[in-house]
Design a protein around this motif. Structure first.
Motif, PDB file in Angstrom:
ATOM      1  N   PHE A  51       0.839  -1.201   0.000  1.00 13.98           N
ATOM      2  CA  PHE A  51       0.000   0.000   0.000  1.00 13.98           C
ATOM      3  C   PHE A  51       0.877   1.256   0.000  1.00 13.98           C
ATOM      4  O   PHE A  51       1.971   1.260   0.562  1.00 13.98           O
ATOM      5  N   CYS A  52       0.362   2.324  -0.624  1.00 13.42           N
ATOM      6  CA  CYS A  52       1.111   3.580  -0.751  1.00 13.42           C
ATOM      7  C   CYS A  52       2.483   3.284  -1.376  1.00 13.42           C
ATOM      8  O   CYS A  52       3.520   3.705  -0.882  1.00 13.42           O
ATOM      9  N   CYS A  53       2.459   2.551  -2.471  1.00 10.10           N
ATOM     10  CA  CYS A  53       3.706   2.043  -3.050  1.00 10.10           C
ATOM     11  C   CYS A  53       4.580   3.137  -3.633  1.00 10.10           C
ATOM     12  O   CYS A  53       5.784   2.941  -3.812  1.00 10.10           O
ATOM     13  N   GLY A  54       4.002   4.320  -3.935  1.00 10.05           N
ATOM     14  CA  GLY A  54       4.814   5.410  -4.471  1.00 10.05           C
ATOM     15  C   GLY A  54       5.524   4.983  -5.740  1.00 10.05           C
ATOM     16  O   GLY A  54       4.954   4.292  -6.593  1.00 10.05           O
ATOM     17  N   PRO A  55       6.806   5.338  -5.881  1.00 10.15           N
ATOM     18  CA  PRO A  55       7.551   4.956  -7.085  1.00 10.15           C
ATOM     19  C   PRO A  55       8.089   3.533  -7.045  1.00 10.15           C
ATOM     20  O   PRO A  55       8.894   3.155  -7.893  1.00 10.15           O
ATOM     21  N   GLY A  56       7.682   2.750  -6.063  1.00  7.70           N
ATOM     22  CA  GLY A  56       7.888   1.320  -6.096  1.00  7.70           C
ATOM     23  C   GLY A  56       9.134   0.711  -5.492  1.00  7.70           C
ATOM     24  O   GLY A  56       9.443  -0.446  -5.804  1.00  7.70           O
ATOM     25  N   PRO A  57       9.847   1.371  -4.588  1.00  8.91           N
ATOM     26  CA  PRO A  57      11.045   0.721  -4.054  1.00  8.91           C
ATOM     27  C   PRO A  57      10.746  -0.588  -3.326  1.00  8.91           C
ATOM     28  O   PRO A  57      11.461  -1.577  -3.503  1.00  8.91           O
ATOM     29  N   MET A  58       9.676  -0.614  -2.519  1.00 10.38           N
ATOM     30  CA  MET A  58       9.332  -1.850  -1.816  1.00 10.38           C
ATOM     31  C   MET A  58       8.677  -2.857  -2.760  1.00 10.38           C
ATOM     32  O   MET A  58       8.908  -4.073  -2.654  1.00 10.38           O
ATOM     33  N   THR A  59       7.859  -2.373  -3.679  1.00 15.94           N
ATOM     34  CA  THR A  59       7.208  -3.257  -4.633  1.00 15.94           C
ATOM     35  C   THR A  59       8.246  -4.072  -5.399  1.00 15.94           C
ATOM     36  O   THR A  59       8.120  -5.296  -5.556  1.00 15.94           O
ATOM     37  N   VAL A  60       9.276  -3.383  -5.883  1.00 20.28           N
ATOM     38  CA  VAL A  60      10.338  -4.057  -6.634  1.00 20.28           C
ATOM     39  C   VAL A  60      11.083  -5.055  -5.757  1.00 20.28           C
ATOM     40  O   VAL A  60      11.329  -6.202  -6.161  1.00 20.28           O
ATOM     41  N   ARG A  61      11.451  -4.647  -4.557  1.00 21.65           N
ATOM     42  CA  ARG A  61      12.211  -5.535  -3.680  1.00 21.65           C
ATOM     43  C   ARG A  61      11.404  -6.772  -3.295  1.00 21.65           C
ATOM     44  O   ARG A  61      11.933  -7.881  -3.225  1.00 21.65           O
ATOM     45  N   MET A  62      10.115  -6.586  -3.036  1.00 20.83           N
ATOM     46  CA  MET A  62       9.286  -7.739  -2.689  1.00 20.83           C
ATOM     47  C   MET A  62       9.128  -8.675  -3.877  1.00 20.83           C
ATOM     48  O   MET A  62       9.156  -9.897  -3.726  1.00 20.83           O
ATOM     49  N   ALA A  63       8.971  -8.093  -5.065  1.00 26.64           N
ATOM     50  CA  ALA A  63       8.814  -8.924  -6.265  1.00 26.64           C
ATOM     51  C   ALA A  63      10.054  -9.763  -6.518  1.00 26.64           C
ATOM     52  O   ALA A  63       9.961 -10.928  -6.935  1.00 26.64           O
ATOM     53  N   GLU A  64      11.210  -9.189  -6.270  1.00 21.69           N
ATOM     54  CA  GLU A  64      12.449  -9.945  -6.444  1.00 21.69           C
ATOM     55  C   GLU A  64      12.528 -11.105  -5.459  1.00 21.69           C
ATOM     56  O   GLU A  64      13.072 -12.164  -5.784  1.00 21.69           O
ATOM     57  N   VAL A  66       9.810 -12.744  -3.985  1.00 20.26           N
ATOM     58  CA  VAL A  66       8.797 -13.785  -4.204  1.00 20.26           C
ATOM     59  C   VAL A  66       9.000 -14.503  -5.527  1.00 20.26           C
ATOM     60  O   VAL A  66       8.469 -15.605  -5.730  1.00 20.26           O
ATOM     61  N   GLY A  67       9.757 -13.886  -6.438  1.00 17.95           N
ATOM     62  CA  GLY A  67      10.103 -14.537  -7.692  1.00 17.95           C
ATOM     63  C   GLY A  67       8.937 -14.668  -8.656  1.00 17.95           C
ATOM     64  O   GLY A  67       7.812 -14.243  -8.379  1.00 17.95           O
ATOM     65  N   PRO A  68       9.184 -15.289  -9.800  1.00 17.45           N
ATOM     66  CA  PRO A  68       8.157 -15.387 -10.842  1.00 17.45           C
ATOM     67  C   PRO A  68       6.965 -16.255 -10.468  1.00 17.45           C
ATOM     68  O   PRO A  68       5.907 -16.151 -11.089  1.00 17.45           O
ATOM     69  N   THR A  69       7.112 -17.109  -9.449  1.00 19.73           N
ATOM     70  CA  THR A  69       5.980 -17.929  -9.015  1.00 19.73           C
ATOM     71  C   THR A  69       5.117 -17.220  -7.981  1.00 19.73           C
ATOM     72  O   THR A  69       4.056 -17.719  -7.609  1.00 19.73           O
ATOM     73  N   GLY A  70       5.577 -16.069  -7.497  1.00 18.39           N
ATOM     74  CA  GLY A  70       4.820 -15.295  -6.532  1.00 18.39           C
ATOM     75  C   GLY A  70       4.053 -14.174  -7.209  1.00 18.39           C
ATOM     76  O   GLY A  70       3.968 -14.091  -8.438  1.00 18.39           O
ATOM     77  N   ILE A  84       5.622   5.548 -12.690  1.00 18.13           N
ATOM     78  CA  ILE A  84       7.048   5.333 -12.417  1.00 18.13           C
ATOM     79  C   ILE A  84       7.301   3.888 -12.005  1.00 18.13           C
ATOM     80  O   ILE A  84       8.237   3.236 -12.474  1.00 18.13           O
ATOM     81  N   THR A  85       6.440   3.370 -11.133  1.00 19.57           N
ATOM     82  CA  THR A  85       6.593   1.980 -10.701  1.00 19.57           C
ATOM     83  C   THR A  85       6.439   1.023 -11.877  1.00 19.57           C
ATOM     84  O   THR A  85       7.181   0.039 -12.002  1.00 19.57           O
ATOM     85  N   GLN A  86       5.483   1.306 -12.739  1.00 15.61           N
ATOM     86  CA  GLN A  86       5.275   0.444 -13.900  1.00 15.61           C
ATOM     87  C   GLN A  86       6.514   0.380 -14.777  1.00 15.61           C
ATOM     88  O   GLN A  86       6.913  -0.699 -15.244  1.00 15.61           O
ATOM     89  N   ARG A  87       7.145   1.519 -14.987  1.00 16.90           N
ATOM     90  CA  ARG A  87       8.368   1.523 -15.797  1.00 16.90           C
ATOM     91  C   ARG A  87       9.464   0.699 -15.118  1.00 16.90           C
ATOM     92  O   ARG A  87      10.202  -0.036 -15.788  1.00 16.90           O
ATOM     93  N   ARG A  88       9.563   0.813 -13.813  1.00 18.54           N
ATOM     94  CA  ARG A  88      10.613   0.088 -13.095  1.00 18.54           C
ATOM     95  C   ARG A  88      10.414  -1.422 -13.164  1.00 18.54           C
ATOM     96  O   ARG A  88      11.374  -2.179 -13.364  1.00 18.54           O
ATOM     97  N   VAL A  89       9.192  -1.878 -12.990  1.00 20.71           N
ATOM     98  CA  VAL A  89       8.980  -3.329 -13.014  1.00 20.71           C
ATOM     99  C   VAL A  89       9.149  -3.871 -14.433  1.00 20.71           C
ATOM    100  O   VAL A  89       9.628  -5.001 -14.625  1.00 20.71           O
ATOM    101  N   GLU A  91      11.245  -2.638 -16.717  1.00 27.01           N
ATOM    102  CA  GLU A  91      12.688  -2.659 -16.972  1.00 27.01           C
ATOM    103  C   GLU A  91      13.342  -3.884 -16.362  1.00 27.01           C
ATOM    104  O   GLU A  91      14.325  -4.412 -16.899  1.00 27.01           O
ATOM    105  N   ARG A  92      12.800  -4.353 -15.238  1.00 32.25           N
ATOM    106  CA  ARG A  92      13.381  -5.498 -14.537  1.00 32.25           C
ATOM    107  C   ARG A  92      12.729  -6.824 -14.910  1.00 32.25           C
ATOM    108  O   ARG A  92      13.105  -7.870 -14.390  1.00 32.25           O
ATOM    109  N   GLY A  93      11.732  -6.763 -15.787  1.00 35.03           N
ATOM    110  CA  GLY A  93      11.057  -7.991 -16.197  1.00 35.03           C
ATOM    111  C   GLY A  93      10.273  -8.656 -15.095  1.00 35.03           C
ATOM    112  O   GLY A  93      10.143  -9.883 -15.071  1.00 35.03           O
ATOM    113  N   LEU A  94       9.721  -7.860 -14.183  1.00 29.63           N
ATOM    114  CA  LEU A  94       8.990  -8.403 -13.037  1.00 29.63           C
ATOM    115  C   LEU A  94       7.514  -8.566 -13.391  1.00 29.63           C
ATOM    116  O   LEU A  94       6.645  -7.792 -12.976  1.00 29.63           O
TER     117      LEU A  94
END
Length: 270
Positions: A51-64, A66-70, A84-89, A91-94
């Motif tokens: 929640f309140c993910c903003g530009p996604g620093p936690m979103t990206v770290r959590m996605a890394e 939980v991996g592709p099965t999460g 901004i978060t959408q662009r970041r994920v 770029e990282r293929g998340l």
């Protein structure tokens, strides 16, 4: 909602500052995300909600973690932040990340669907923090974890008092209210969680020194935080004078670091 909170235009402040906040999220605030992720037992295949993910620093770290099965879902009220978060994920293929627009003051029941629910630097924007925390808790499955991080006392000391004084010298009577003072006391955070029915929360406070590489490094922090509201109110000429005052003070006093206090709460649902 208190008059003080009403005086802080959250949407406009962070819409204007979204790009600068995105930079600050990595350069200045990244340690908060790193520390929070380290405290959470995130494993491949888990489902997480930010929640309140903003530009996604936690979103990206959590996605890394939980991996592709999460799966990770990021929620924010500002389209600029979600973009901004959408662009970041991307770029990282998340591909395990989905993003949606959402207001923490109007959350539907959660259905206990997530292994981890996080809100970093956002709960103090809620009109009714008890109601919002109860809503967060409703998204956590039994055995899952709720993580809340807020800003603590002594933020940006010793420079912030100088900044406030310089602002008020330009505009006498200028309000310098900042929403995070609502939750800077660990006892207040603990009481809010208790009132929301969040059980067994561990609440801790910490001070973290943030390196300040030069006097000029202060102003990007202003740009990339809620202080942006005060800067915007000053106007260009007064803003330049305040910036110069702060930089001269930092140089004179040889300040090479500032304090970032945090209050963190972790609760596991029975």
């Amino acid at each position: 909602m208190s008059k003080d909170l009403q005086s802080f235009d959250t949407r406009n402040t962070y819409s204007v500052a979204s790009s600068d906040y995105a930079v600050a999220a990595e350069e200045f605030w990244g340690f908060i995300s790193d520390d929070t992720v380290a405290r959470l037992d995130l494993r491949p295949g888990m489902r997480a909600l930010d929640f309140c993910c903003g530009p996604g620093p936690m979103t990206v770290r959590m996605a890394e973690r939980v991996g592709p099965t999460g799966h990770v879902e990021g929620v924010d009220i500002l389209d600029e932040m979600l973009g901004i978060t959408q662009r970041r994920v991307r770029e990282r293929g998340l591909d395990q990340v989905t993003l949606r627009h959402g207001d923490i003051d109007a959350l539907p029941p959660g259905g206990e669907r997530f292994d981890v629910v996080n809100c970093s630097l956002g709960i103090y924007f809620a009109e009714d923090m008890v109601r919002t925390l109860a809503a967060f808790w409703s998204y956590v499955r039994p055995g899952g974890t709720l993580a809340i991080t807020t800003i603590g006392r002594r933020l940006f000391e010793p420079v912030l008092p100088v900044f406030f004084e310089a602002c008020r010298s330009e505009r006498p009577g200028m309000g310098t209210y900042l929403p995070w003072v609502r939750t800077e006391d660990p006892d207040v955070v603990r009481a809010l969680l208790d009132a929301a029915g969040v059980t067994g929360a561990e609440v801790t406070a910490a001070d973290t020194p943030l390196p300040l590489g030069s006097p000029e490094a202060w102003w990007p922090i202003v740009h990339g935080s809620g202080l942006r509201r005060l800067e915007t109110e000053l106007g260009p000429e007064a803003e330049e004078r305040v910036r110069k005052t702060c930089e001269e003070w930092i140089a004179e006093h040889r300040v090479d670091r500032i304090n970032v206090g945090t209050v963190r709460a972790i609760a596991v649902k029975p």
